[in-house]
Design a protein around this motif. Structure first.
Motif, short mmCIF file in Angstrom:
data_model
loop_
_atom_site.label_atom_id
_atom_site.label_comp_id
_atom_site.label_asym_id
_atom_site.label_seq_id
_atom_site.Cartn_x
_atom_site.Cartn_y
_atom_site.Cartn_z
N ALA A 92 0.91 -1.08 -0.03
CA ALA A 92 0.02 0.14 -0.09
C ALA A 92 0.90 1.48 0.10
O ALA A 92 0.02 2.23 -0.15
N ASP A 93 2.23 0.99 -0.07
CA ASP A 93 3.22 2.41 0.31
C ASP A 93 2.76 3.13 0.89
O ASP A 93 2.93 4.34 1.24
N LEU A 94 2.99 2.47 2.66
CA LEU A 94 2.32 3.87 3.96
C LEU A 94 3.46 2.82 4.23
O LEU A 94 4.36 1.85 4.29
N PRO A 95 3.85 3.85 5.35
CA PRO A 95 5.35 4.11 5.84
C PRO A 95 5.14 2.88 7.01
O PRO A 95 3.86 2.16 7.29
N GLN A 96 5.95 2.30 7.28
CA GLN A 96 6.60 1.34 8.43
C GLN A 96 6.80 1.24 10.08
O GLN A 96 6.68 2.65 9.87
N PRO A 97 5.64 1.00 10.99
CA PRO A 97 5.57 1.50 12.24
C PRO A 97 6.52 1.19 12.39
O PRO A 97 8.08 0.46 12.40
N SER A 98 7.74 1.59 13.83
CA SER A 98 8.56 0.90 14.12
C SER A 98 7.90 -0.10 15.42
O SER A 98 6.53 -1.00 14.68
N GLU A 99 9.34 -0.70 15.82
CA GLU A 99 8.84 -2.45 16.03
C GLU A 99 7.99 -1.79 17.29
O GLU A 99 7.08 -3.37 17.38
N GLY A 100 7.79 -1.63 18.48
CA GLY A 100 6.93 -1.63 19.40
C GLY A 100 5.74 -1.49 18.86
O GLY A 100 4.12 -2.13 18.86
N GLU A 101 5.40 -0.46 18.20
CA GLU A 101 4.00 -0.56 17.20
C GLU A 101 3.40 -1.14 16.86
O GLU A 101 2.53 -2.19 16.43
N LEU A 102 4.58 -1.75 15.76
CA LEU A 102 4.25 -2.81 14.65
C LEU A 102 3.84 -4.88 15.47
O LEU A 102 2.92 -5.56 15.40
N TYR A 103 4.43 -4.39 16.55
CA TYR A 103 3.63 -5.24 18.14
C TYR A 103 2.83 -5.80 18.20
O TYR A 103 1.78 -6.18 18.52
N THR A 104 2.39 -4.12 18.76
CA THR A 104 1.27 -3.83 19.97
C THR A 104 0.36 -4.33 18.11
O THR A 104 -1.20 -4.74 18.84
N ALA A 105 0.32 -2.82 17.11
CA ALA A 105 -0.86 -3.17 15.92
C ALA A 105 -0.85 -5.27 15.31
O ALA A 105 -1.76 -5.46 15.21
N THR A 106 -0.04 -6.32 15.55
CA THR A 106 0.01 -7.16 15.41
C THR A 106 -1.00 -7.74 16.37
O THR A 106 -1.61 -8.98 16.07
N MET A 107 -0.44 -7.79 17.50
CA MET A 107 -1.28 -8.59 19.14
C MET A 107 -2.57 -8.29 19.07
O MET A 107 -3.47 -8.86 18.60
N LEU A 108 -3.36 -6.90 18.38
CA LEU A 108 -4.03 -6.33 18.42
C LEU A 108 -5.11 -7.22 16.95
O LEU A 108 -6.48 -7.06 17.10
N GLY A 109 -4.47 -7.76 15.88
CA GLY A 109 -5.16 -7.97 14.26
C GLY A 109 -5.38 -9.31 15.21
O GLY A 109 -5.83 -9.97 14.32
N ASP A 110 -4.35 -10.36 15.65
CA ASP A 110 -4.54 -11.23 16.09
C ASP A 110 -5.72 -12.14 17.04
O ASP A 110 -6.17 -12.48 16.26
#
Length: 158
Positions: free
Chosen positions: A61-79
């Motif tokens: 989607a050519d969107l910015p990559q989140p930080s490691e912490g944001e990525l982990y949180t987003a992944t847990m919520l998505g899971d």
């Protein structure tokens, strides 16, 4: 008048199904997180698969990559969200435990078999025979929790 009754009936079935589904998802996520801390050498790393998938989608989607912490949180919520909705299929009928078992085993096998062909790598869920077994077992437990909660809520309504 019948439409109102049908809508109310559907809501009466949906809420317990959602509650059961999210109970299963929370149990699954808790198992994954506990196992990765207690057995880092062979515990399934579904969080890593989720992070890879999210990074891939953001790149497409050519969107910015989140930080490691944001990525982990987003992944847990998505899971929790995606697994909760998946386990909602257990429903509120009288065979909810059986459906939970079947949905759990199916998700677990998918968790072992699908990441490689999806381009997410195989190691996080397929590293060792123990990793494969835990992946299937944890998803099965999530399905059984969803089924048990569904049964308990069904009994309570009676």
């Amino acid at each position: 008048m019948r439409l109102k009754a049908d809508t109310k009936d559907a809501q009466m079935k949906l809420l317990p199904s959602l509650a059961a589904g999210f109970a299963g998802a929370i149990a699954l996520t808790a198992l994954h997180e506990a196992a990765r801390r207690l057995r880092p050498q062979d515990a399934p790393r579904m969080d890593v698969l989720g992070e890879r998938g999210l990074r891939k989608i953001l790149n497409l989607a050519d969107l910015p990559q989140p930080s490691e912490g944001e990525l982990y949180t987003a992944t847990m919520l998505g899971d929790i969200l995606s697994n909760g909705l998946y386990y909602t299929v257990v429903g509120s009928g009288k065979h909810s435990l059986r459906r939970g078992l079947l949905l759990g085993v199916t998700a677990g096998v998918g968790g072992v078999v699908l990441p490689g062909p999806m381009g997410l790598g195989e190691a996080p869920s397929n590293r060792t025979p123990q990793t494969q077994a835990m992946t299937v077992a944890w998803y099965t437990v999530g399905g059984l929790v969803a089924g048990a909660v569904s049964q308990a809520l069904r009994q309570r309504r009676k």
